[in-house]
Design an enzyme around this catalytic site. Structure first.
Site, short mmCIF file in Angstrom:
data_model
loop_
_atom_site.label_atom_id
_atom_site.label_comp_id
_atom_site.label_asym_id
_atom_site.label_seq_id
_atom_site.Cartn_x
_atom_site.Cartn_y
_atom_site.Cartn_z
N TYR A 149 49.35 44.08 33.11
CA TYR A 149 49.89 45.26 32.44
C TYR A 149 50.32 44.97 31.00
CZ TYR A 149 49.85 48.07 36.68
OH TYR A 149 49.46 48.78 37.78
N LYS A 219 49.82 36.18 45.05
CA LYS A 219 48.46 35.82 45.45
C LYS A 219 48.16 34.41 44.95
CE LYS A 219 44.55 37.05 47.41
NZ LYS A 219 44.46 37.09 48.87
N ASP A 285 48.19 40.10 50.36
CA ASP A 285 47.39 40.87 51.32
C ASP A 285 48.00 40.81 52.72
OD1 ASP A 285 46.64 38.23 50.77
OD2 ASP A 285 44.73 38.42 51.77
N ASP A 309 53.05 47.34 41.85
CA ASP A 309 52.52 48.70 41.75
C ASP A 309 51.92 49.12 43.08
OD1 ASP A 309 51.76 51.11 40.70
OD2 ASP A 309 50.49 50.30 39.13
#
Length: 420
Positions: A149, A219, A285, A309
């Site tokens: 971002y 992640k 995930d 987000d």
């Protein structure tokens, strides 16, 4: 007498009649704001009578600003937020084909509002797609200024993209870009400072509220030097600055490696009995599965920008949707904070007095908590929940509920006021 909110050391100094800037927003924004501000004013009056009151000060951004000034985000708006510290806004249009990438992101970047704070809880009576939405009670601390971002991107075919490609291939020996001639390229900055200030606030929040855990969501199994580093830096900060208040999975693993699983389990049990905050981590995930299968295992979440987000919107869907999802963008050091609707502008419903104002109303409740007017926030929470439980709802909930009464935006606000 009206006055400005000030930050002194670690405290906000809030006058009895604070000036708070607001942006009504685009699309459905004006309808939502008119309803929300009535609830805010009524709740303040219910708690404080005439002793305290918000002095609202409109500032411009988005389509209204562009129409009146030719600028999507006037400098005057930024300087007003800087001066008064605390503000609130409705949804804003992202300019298409011109201007900045996102007005919301621009506000966060310009004011260094590095924490996106999104509490997610269930209100009794709200329709939900899951069987036990009441098990969701999480507080999202999303890093707000870094990650992808930051907007560092180069479009394929441009000289800038070619320059980056040549640097990567010729200077850095990168051979992993599958189609280099046609690839756009983005850069993902994740810093020690950005990580630490975000994780620090998440842990402080958990310690102050006696919450059970802080989970670092990342992640890092794939992006080892950005998201993986976020996890490592987060653990390191927890152990360095909060050693007496927390127990980390790092410490658990060390004990297990050194002494075996049983001593590690005993150490964890002792930490829980001593009401220490457990600092743990999970791959993003896996986390997105577990918020459906065992959400009660999670409390405070600290995560990077893009993960946050996705996570905050997924959690919002579990408890009824982003129509009632509040949000805040905060710099805890400076005291600057903007509270905001988390949904879009829904222009096809503009000026129809139709949509749910819950996101802005609940964001206002967060704002009242932030400035120390907690009794006002509690009135708003109770009034909104009682209204929904009574089956008095706007169209988004009405279509999902049996025997509910369909209300307009303004009527929904009136019902909340009656139930404060």
């Amino acid at each position: 007498m009206t006055g400005e909110i000030r930050k002194e050391k670690n405290n906000l100094i809030v006058p009895d009649f604070p000036v708070i800037p607001f942006i009504e927003g685009d699309g459905t924004g004006p309808d939502i704001w008119k309803a929300s501000v009535r609830v805010f004013n009524a709740a303040v009056e219910k708690v404080y009578g005439s002793e305290k009151r918000i002095v609202w000060k409109e500032v411009l951004a988005g389509e209204k600003a562009f129409r009146e000034t030719g600028n999507w985000l006037p400098e005057e708006t930024l300087s007003t937020f800087r001066h008064y510290l605390v503000g609130i806004k409705g949804p804003l249009t992202t300019p298409v084909g011109e201007g900045m990438r996102s007005l919301n992101v621009a506000l966060r970047q310009e004011l260094d509002l590095y924490t996106c704070y999104r509490p997610v809880r269930y209100f009794d009576g709200v329709p939900s797609p899951v069987r036990h939405p009441e098990k969701v009670n999480m507080y999202i601390f999303r890093e707000n200024t870094e990650d992808i971002y930051a907007g560092i991107e180069y479009l394929n075919g441009t000289p800038e993209a070619e320059k980056i490609r040549k640097f990567l291939s010729d200077e850095m020996g990168v051979r992993k870009i599958r189609f280099p001639e046609s690839s756009s390229i983005g850069i993902k900055p994740v810093s020690v400072e950005g990580t630490e200030r975000l994780v620090r606030q998440a842990i402080k929040f958990a310690v102050d509220r006696n919450l059970p855990s802080v989970t670092l969501v990342h992640k890092g199994n794939i992006m080892k030097f950005t998201e993986g580093a976020f996890m490592k830096w987060g653990y390191a900060l927890a152990e360095r600055e909060f050693s007496n208040e927390v127990f980390t999975w790092n410490r658990y693993r060390e004990i297990a490696d050194r002494e075996g699983a049983a001593p590690a389990d005993a150490a964890l049990a002792e930490a829980v009995s001593n009401r220490k905050v457990i600092i743990k981590d999970v791959i993003a995930d896996a986390f997105l599965q577990q918020i459906l299968t065992r959400p009660e295992d999670y409390s405070v979440i600290a995560t990077l920008n893009l993960n946050g987000d996705y996570i905050s919107d997924a959690l919002a869907a579990i408890v009824g949707g982003i129509g009632i999802a509040p949000g805040a963008n905060i710099n805890f050091e400076s005291g600057h904070a903007i509270f905001e609707a988390t949904h879009g502008t829904a222009p096809k419903y503009a000026d129809q007095d139709k949509v749910n104002p819950g996101s802005v109303i609940l964001s206002g409740a967060l704002m009242f908590e932030f400035i120390g007017w907690k009794d006002v926030a509690d009135r708003i929470y109770a009034g909104l929940e009682k209204t929904i439980r009574s089956g008095l709802v706007t169209y988004d909930f009405h279509r999902l509920m049996n025997n509910a009464n369909l209300l307009k935006t303004s009527e929904f606000a009136s019902a909340i006021i009656n139930n404060l």
